[in-house]
Design a protein around this motif. Sequence first.
Motif, PDB file in Angstrom:
ATOM      1  N   SER A   1      18.402  61.074   3.844  1.00  0.00           N
ATOM      2  CA  SER A   1      19.086  59.802   3.642  1.00  0.00           C
ATOM      3  C   SER A   1      18.301  58.663   4.285  1.00  0.00           C
ATOM      4  CB  SER A   1      20.492  59.864   4.241  1.00  0.00           C
ATOM      5  OG  SER A   1      20.409  60.043   5.627  1.00  0.00           O
ATOM      6  N   GLY A   2      18.593  57.473   3.851  1.00  0.00           N
ATOM      7  CA  GLY A   2      17.930  56.309   4.438  1.00  0.00           C
ATOM      8  C   GLY A   2      18.577  55.952   5.766  1.00  0.00           C
ATOM      9  N   ARG A   3      18.322  54.716   6.213  1.00  0.00           N
ATOM     10  CA  ARG A   3      18.904  54.273   7.478  1.00  0.00           C
ATOM     11  C   ARG A   3      20.408  54.075   7.318  1.00  0.00           C
ATOM     12  NH1 ARG A   3      14.806  50.141   6.417  1.00  0.00           N
ATOM     13  NH2 ARG A   3      16.668  49.150   5.607  1.00  0.00           N
ATOM     14  N   HIS A   4      21.095  54.130   8.441  1.00  0.00           N
ATOM     15  CA  HIS A   4      22.514  53.797   8.439  1.00  0.00           C
ATOM     16  C   HIS A   4      22.632  52.346   8.892  1.00  0.00           C
ATOM     17  CE1 HIS A   4      26.773  54.367   8.595  1.00  0.00           C
ATOM     18  NE2 HIS A   4      26.819  54.043   9.866  1.00  0.00           N
ATOM     19  N   ASP A   5      22.369  51.441   7.937  1.00  0.00           N
ATOM     20  CA  ASP A   5      22.411  50.021   8.277  1.00  0.00           C
ATOM     21  C   ASP A   5      23.864  49.540   8.302  1.00  0.00           C
ATOM     22  OD1 ASP A   5      19.707  50.184   8.267  1.00  0.00           O
ATOM     23  OD2 ASP A   5      19.398  49.103   6.389  1.00  0.00           O
ATOM     24  N   VAL A   6      24.102  48.447   9.002  1.00  0.00           N
ATOM     25  CA  VAL A   6      25.457  47.885   9.026  1.00  0.00           C
ATOM     26  C   VAL A   6      25.415  46.441   8.520  1.00  0.00           C
ATOM     27  CG1 VAL A   6      26.330  49.329  10.900  1.00  0.00           C
ATOM     28  CG2 VAL A   6      25.214  47.166  11.450  1.00  0.00           C
ATOM     29  N   ASN A   7      26.538  46.032   7.991  1.00  0.00           N
ATOM     30  CA  ASN A   7      26.640  44.649   7.513  1.00  0.00           C
ATOM     31  C   ASN A   7      26.961  43.736   8.704  1.00  0.00           C
ATOM     32  OD1 ASN A   7      27.283  42.243   6.358  1.00  0.00           O
ATOM     33  ND2 ASN A   7      28.418  43.155   4.636  1.00  0.00           N
TER      34      ASN A   7
ATOM     35  N   GLU B   1      28.121  37.760  15.202  1.00  0.00           N
ATOM     36  CA  GLU B   1      27.522  36.581  15.823  1.00  0.00           C
ATOM     37  C   GLU B   1      26.097  36.411  15.316  1.00  0.00           C
ATOM     38  OE1 GLU B   1      27.771  37.035  20.078  1.00  0.00           O
ATOM     39  OE2 GLU B   1      29.703  38.034  19.830  1.00  0.00           O
ATOM     40  N   LYS B   2      25.627  35.185  15.332  1.00  0.00           N
ATOM     41  CA  LYS B   2      24.327  34.879  14.734  1.00  0.00           C
ATOM     42  C   LYS B   2      23.193  35.691  15.361  1.00  0.00           C
ATOM     43  CE  LYS B   2      21.711  31.118  12.832  1.00  0.00           C
ATOM     44  NZ  LYS B   2      21.321  29.740  12.915  1.00  0.00           N
ATOM     45  N   GLU B   3      23.258  35.859  16.687  1.00  0.00           N
ATOM     46  CA  GLU B   3      22.178  36.584  17.381  1.00  0.00           C
ATOM     47  C   GLU B   3      22.070  38.023  16.881  1.00  0.00           C
ATOM     48  OE1 GLU B   3      24.033  33.606  18.830  1.00  0.00           O
ATOM     49  OE2 GLU B   3      24.891  35.283  19.901  1.00  0.00           O
ATOM     50  N   LEU B   4      23.188  38.583  16.472  1.00  0.00           N
ATOM     51  CA  LEU B   4      23.184  39.983  16.031  1.00  0.00           C
ATOM     52  C   LEU B   4      22.713  40.144  14.586  1.00  0.00           C
ATOM     53  CD1 LEU B   4      26.530  41.261  17.608  1.00  0.00           C
ATOM     54  CD2 LEU B   4      24.213  41.894  18.302  1.00  0.00           C
ATOM     55  N   GLN B   5      22.529  39.003  13.913  1.00  0.00           N
ATOM     56  CA  GLN B   5      22.143  39.085  12.498  1.00  0.00           C
ATOM     57  C   GLN B   5      20.629  39.154  12.297  1.00  0.00           C
ATOM     58  OE1 GLN B   5      23.918  35.876  10.280  1.00  0.00           O
ATOM     59  NE2 GLN B   5      25.980  36.353  10.984  1.00  0.00           N
ATOM     60  N   ALA B   6      19.891  38.961  13.384  1.00  0.00           N
ATOM     61  CA  ALA B   6      18.437  38.789  13.273  1.00  0.00           C
ATOM     62  C   ALA B   6      17.753  39.930  12.525  1.00  0.00           C
ATOM     63  CB  ALA B   6      17.832  38.639  14.660  1.00  0.00           C
ATOM     64  N   LEU B   7      18.207  41.138  12.764  1.00  0.00           N
ATOM     65  CA  LEU B   7      17.539  42.299  12.157  1.00  0.00           C
ATOM     66  C   LEU B   7      18.308  42.838  10.954  1.00  0.00           C
ATOM     67  CD1 LEU B   7      16.508  43.921  15.538  1.00  0.00           C
ATOM     68  CD2 LEU B   7      14.946  42.915  13.874  1.00  0.00           C
ATOM     69  N   GLN B   8      19.243  42.049  10.478  1.00  0.00           N
ATOM     70  CA  GLN B   8      19.993  42.345   9.246  1.00  0.00           C
ATOM     71  C   GLN B   8      20.677  43.710   9.271  1.00  0.00           C
ATOM     72  OE1 GLN B   8      17.407  41.467   5.789  1.00  0.00           O
ATOM     73  NE2 GLN B   8      16.173  40.290   7.236  1.00  0.00           N
TER      74      GLN B   8
ATOM     75  N   ASP C   1      19.652  46.460  10.406  1.00  0.00           N
ATOM     76  CA  ASP C   1      18.729  47.587  10.178  1.00  0.00           C
ATOM     77  C   ASP C   1      18.804  48.575  11.349  1.00  0.00           C
ATOM     78  OD1 ASP C   1      16.127  49.029  10.527  1.00  0.00           O
ATOM     79  OD2 ASP C   1      15.637  47.999   8.671  1.00  0.00           O
ATOM     80  N   GLN C   2      19.181  49.798  11.034  1.00  0.00           N
ATOM     81  CA  GLN C   2      19.418  50.782  12.092  1.00  0.00           C
ATOM     82  C   GLN C   2      18.180  51.033  12.949  1.00  0.00           C
ATOM     83  OE1 GLN C   2      20.108  54.819  10.766  1.00  0.00           O
ATOM     84  NE2 GLN C   2      21.389  55.288  12.535  1.00  0.00           N
ATOM     85  N   LEU C   3      17.057  51.258  12.288  1.00  0.00           N
ATOM     86  CA  LEU C   3      15.845  51.565  13.058  1.00  0.00           C
ATOM     87  C   LEU C   3      15.388  50.355  13.874  1.00  0.00           C
ATOM     88  CD1 LEU C   3      13.684  53.641  10.528  1.00  0.00           C
ATOM     89  CD2 LEU C   3      15.164  54.487  12.344  1.00  0.00           C
ATOM     90  N   ALA C   4      15.400  49.213  13.228  1.00  0.00           N
ATOM     91  CA  ALA C   4      14.917  48.007  13.912  1.00  0.00           C
ATOM     92  C   ALA C   4      15.799  47.673  15.113  1.00  0.00           C
ATOM     93  CB  ALA C   4      14.882  46.846  12.931  1.00  0.00           C
ATOM     94  N   GLU C   5      17.097  47.807  14.968  1.00  0.00           N
ATOM     95  CA  GLU C   5      18.002  47.468  16.074  1.00  0.00           C
ATOM     96  C   GLU C   5      17.829  48.434  17.244  1.00  0.00           C
ATOM     97  OE1 GLU C   5      21.498  45.066  13.649  1.00  0.00           O
ATOM     98  OE2 GLU C   5      21.973  47.041  14.453  1.00  0.00           O
TER      99      GLU C   5
END
Lengths: 250, 197
Positions: free
Chosen positions: A102-108, A113-120, A122-126
Amino acid sequence: MTVAELHGKIPTLEGREDLLTSDVFSAFRYLPVNLAPIPFLRKAIHAQTAKPIHNLFEDCLAVDYIFWPKTTYYKREPDLILLITCKTKPPIAIIIEAKYYSGRHDVNREQAEKELQALQGDQLAEQYVDLMKNEIDLNKQQKQMLQEADHRFLLFVTAHDVLPRKITDDSINKLTKQNYKGDHLYWINWQAAFDVANEALATQILPDEQRFILEDLRDLLLRKGLTSFQGFHLPAKLLQPKHYFWREEQ
Amino acid sequence: MSIGEEMKKVYDEMVMVYTETGRLIAVIEGEFAKKGWTAVGDHGITWDTSKSYEYPNFWLPYFMQRVYTKDNVKKGVAINILFDGLDEDHQIAYPIISGAVAERTDSLSLGKCNPITWAGWKKDSHPLSNDYPKLYQTDYTDITITNYLLPLDKISCEAKVRELIVEPLIQMYEGKFEAVYTMLEEEINLLDELSTQ
């Protein structure tokens, strides 16, 4: 790892990534550091260059396994953190995110908050950023090790036969946009654990307790089809009848 | 075993052969990636199959091909696994893998293509030289290919992938044919040796 799983007694759980993570890394935990976990980590490759991991693991003494820790900024739950104690060098910290295919488990994060949106989301990036910023909920001693770690990376473990670049490139792109190089992202597959067990069993005389763990690990991964290329098997002897079922002549 | 059970077994065996071939290709892919080569095109490996009930003999993929380039989009290395003959006049006794260096001579970039599948088998294919009778050269109007033919079952482990495919192909790409021939002479075949025609 349970013998029940090896004998197919828990079929409903067999496809679970958490169970596989537990199977492999708990087996590693019970084995000497240079017998299984370090040989496994040495097989990891860089997500951008596909080059093997550089020579980090020369003098490793011990590995701390922290299963399913929480990160404190993005509130993620990686599968595992390894904190490796070295003889002469600072500790090494590795976050492990494990999957089958499976791919990443990304979240919407659109409502976040705006600061938490930076990495969209993305599970791996976060998880990567939380590792780099020491944002992980650990006990005091573990926290100290993490802070001292000058080598730290995220290891993406999957069942793919080759580096799943679409997934990793996408995460690296998001990291790059936030001024992270993304060059601490590595990938390895579960098949590498099969190879580690196989190689250790084939080349070393081991005490029974270590041999049993490695044999069970090898057999479990074989059962799950997570093996690397082992050459071609000899096909079964077949009857080779003139016709199989359609006997009418053309 | 009943005929039905036998048929299921045949099918399962075929799936196993494809699965192992997939793993072999994954190893090749990984080895080239480590050395900075990039696969050309998407993950597709085959074509020339049919979904039609009229052509069951084309339901099974009979070849698998991958092409890799490094610093030149016109020239690269390729592997082509062949499980069946190319046509009635070009039959094989056992599966083979062709290792090839291909260079386009027109304005296009190198990609997966039929000429790679046919390299060595064409009427005008010829030994590269008297010194290297088991290396074949095939000159198309728009692409030149040098290749060798290796029985697939010689690739028995990952070390053999490096020894018989990856290293020789890189050497062949660099024009080091003597080194390639030293590495492969005992393992590769003349076309006549693997053909049933």
